[in-house]
Design a protein around this motif. Structure first.
Motif, PDB file in Angstrom:
ATOM      1  N   GLN A   1       0.873  -1.166   0.000  1.00 15.06           N
ATOM      2  CA  GLN A   1       0.000   0.000   0.000  1.00 15.06           C
ATOM      3  C   GLN A   1       0.915   1.222   0.000  1.00 15.06           C
ATOM      4  O   GLN A   1       1.420   1.659   1.017  1.00 15.06           O
ATOM      5  N   MET A   2       1.133   1.745  -1.211  1.00 17.63           N
ATOM      6  CA  MET A   2       2.119   2.807  -1.401  1.00 17.63           C
ATOM      7  C   MET A   2       1.515   4.178  -1.114  1.00 17.63           C
ATOM      8  O   MET A   2       0.371   4.469  -1.478  1.00 17.63           O
ATOM      9  N   TYR A   3       2.324   5.029  -0.497  1.00 13.81           N
ATOM     10  CA  TYR A   3       1.943   6.420  -0.237  1.00 13.81           C
ATOM     11  C   TYR A   3       2.976   7.322  -0.907  1.00 13.81           C
ATOM     12  O   TYR A   3       4.161   7.272  -0.576  1.00 13.81           O
ATOM     13  N   PHE A   4       2.501   8.115  -1.860  1.00 13.48           N
ATOM     14  CA  PHE A   4       3.384   8.980  -2.636  1.00 13.48           C
ATOM     15  C   PHE A   4       3.105  10.447  -2.311  1.00 13.48           C
ATOM     16  O   PHE A   4       1.957  10.853  -2.103  1.00 13.48           O
ATOM     17  N   LYS A   5       4.167  11.243  -2.290  1.00 15.76           N
ATOM     18  CA  LYS A   5       4.027  12.691  -2.191  1.00 15.76           C
ATOM     19  C   LYS A   5       4.900  13.342  -3.248  1.00 15.76           C
ATOM     20  O   LYS A   5       6.122  13.194  -3.234  1.00 15.76           O
ATOM     21  N   GLY A   6       4.257  14.027  -4.196  1.00 14.34           N
ATOM     22  CA  GLY A   6       4.977  14.736  -5.240  1.00 14.34           C
ATOM     23  C   GLY A   6       4.991  16.226  -4.943  1.00 14.34           C
ATOM     24  O   GLY A   6       3.980  16.802  -4.550  1.00 14.34           O
ATOM     25  N   THR A   7       6.142  16.848  -5.110  1.00 13.74           N
ATOM     26  CA  THR A   7       6.303  18.272  -4.832  1.00 13.74           C
ATOM     27  C   THR A   7       6.987  18.957  -6.006  1.00 13.74           C
ATOM     28  O   THR A   7       7.949  18.422  -6.571  1.00 13.74           O
ATOM     29  N   ILE A   8       6.498  20.146  -6.360  1.00 13.32           N
ATOM     30  CA  ILE A   8       7.106  20.964  -7.401  1.00 13.32           C
ATOM     31  C   ILE A   8       7.425  22.339  -6.815  1.00 13.32           C
ATOM     32  O   ILE A   8       6.550  22.989  -6.223  1.00 13.32           O
ATOM     33  N   ASN A   9       8.671  22.741  -6.949  1.00 15.52           N
ATOM     34  CA  ASN A   9       9.107  24.081  -6.537  1.00 15.52           C
ATOM     35  C   ASN A   9       9.633  24.819  -7.756  1.00 15.52           C
ATOM     36  O   ASN A   9      10.460  24.273  -8.501  1.00 15.52           O
TER      37      ASN A   9
END
Length: 216
Positions: free
Chosen positions: A131-139
């Motif tokens: 059960q994967m948990y992803f967090k994508g961030t763009i700066n």
């Protein structure tokens, strides 16, 4: 007759030792995740440059139960690190940069098939559900000194997906309670697409790990 009796006793002792290979255990792993975000192709484009880096260091903590010589079940939590990519632009006194990152962690369940080689060494293969948990961030940032502009902004998004994985490894028993283990694992990732239709990730996750088992 005496030799037959001695051989029988030794055989029974060996079988008893193997039969004792069951019960609960805890484990911890440190590893390296080779997965990367896709690097933007800036070849031949003046003023643009790009880079990317692997997710890198990862760790895992969990527990399991070995039912017999050949089968165990495990549950664990893993942090798979953070993959990063960057694109920079510089021309005529104007500079800008776009940084992207994707971190991943998982709650995991594994079915483990075991092949005892000696009393100390086991080979194993595993099938995992993650059960994967992803967090994508763009700066993003832009700087235009001549106009006094120096602006920056960021955004992030979280997603969770159920993904399968497979692994191969070996465990070597140091004593009755403690053993060392090493393994390679592949975990499938979602088929994310960029606006141009290309994949966000270069591949699924390829992870190498080493750690310790403590049996009760």
């Amino acid at each position: 007759m005496k030799k037959i009796i001695i051989a029988s006793v030794l055989s029974l002792t060996a079988l008893s030792a193997h039969a004792a290979e069951q019960g609960a255990y805890l484990f911890g792993n440190l590893g390296y995740n080779f997965s990367k975000l896709k690097k933007m192709d800036t070849q031949g484009v003046e003023g643009l440059s790009s880079s990317n880096s692997a997710a890198g260091a990862s760790w895992e903590l969990g527990g399991g139960y070995r039912f017999n010589d050949h089968f165990a079940l495990e549950a664990s939590y893993a942090d798979f690190g953070k993959a990063k990519s960057s694109v920079a632009a510089r021309a005529d006194g104007v500079s800008g940069q776009l940084d992207t990152s994707l971190s991943a962690s998982a709650l995991r369940f594994a079915a483990v098939g075991i092949l005892p080689v000696t009393n100390e060494l086991d080979l194993f293969g595993k099938f995992t559900l993650n059960q994967m948990y992803f967090k994508g961030t763009i700066n993003a940032g832009v700087n235009v000194p001549t106009l006094g502009i120096d602006a920056a902004g960021s955004s992030s998004e979280k997603q969770s997906r159920l993904r399968p994985g497979i692994g191969l490894g070996a465990a070597y028993k140091i004593n009755k309670q403690l053993s060392v283990r090493g393994e390679y694992e592949y975990v499938s990732l979602p088929n994310w697409k960029l606006p141009d239709g290309s994949n966000l990730m270069q591949s699924g996750m390829h992870v190498v790990k080493a750690g310790l088992n403590y049996s009760f």
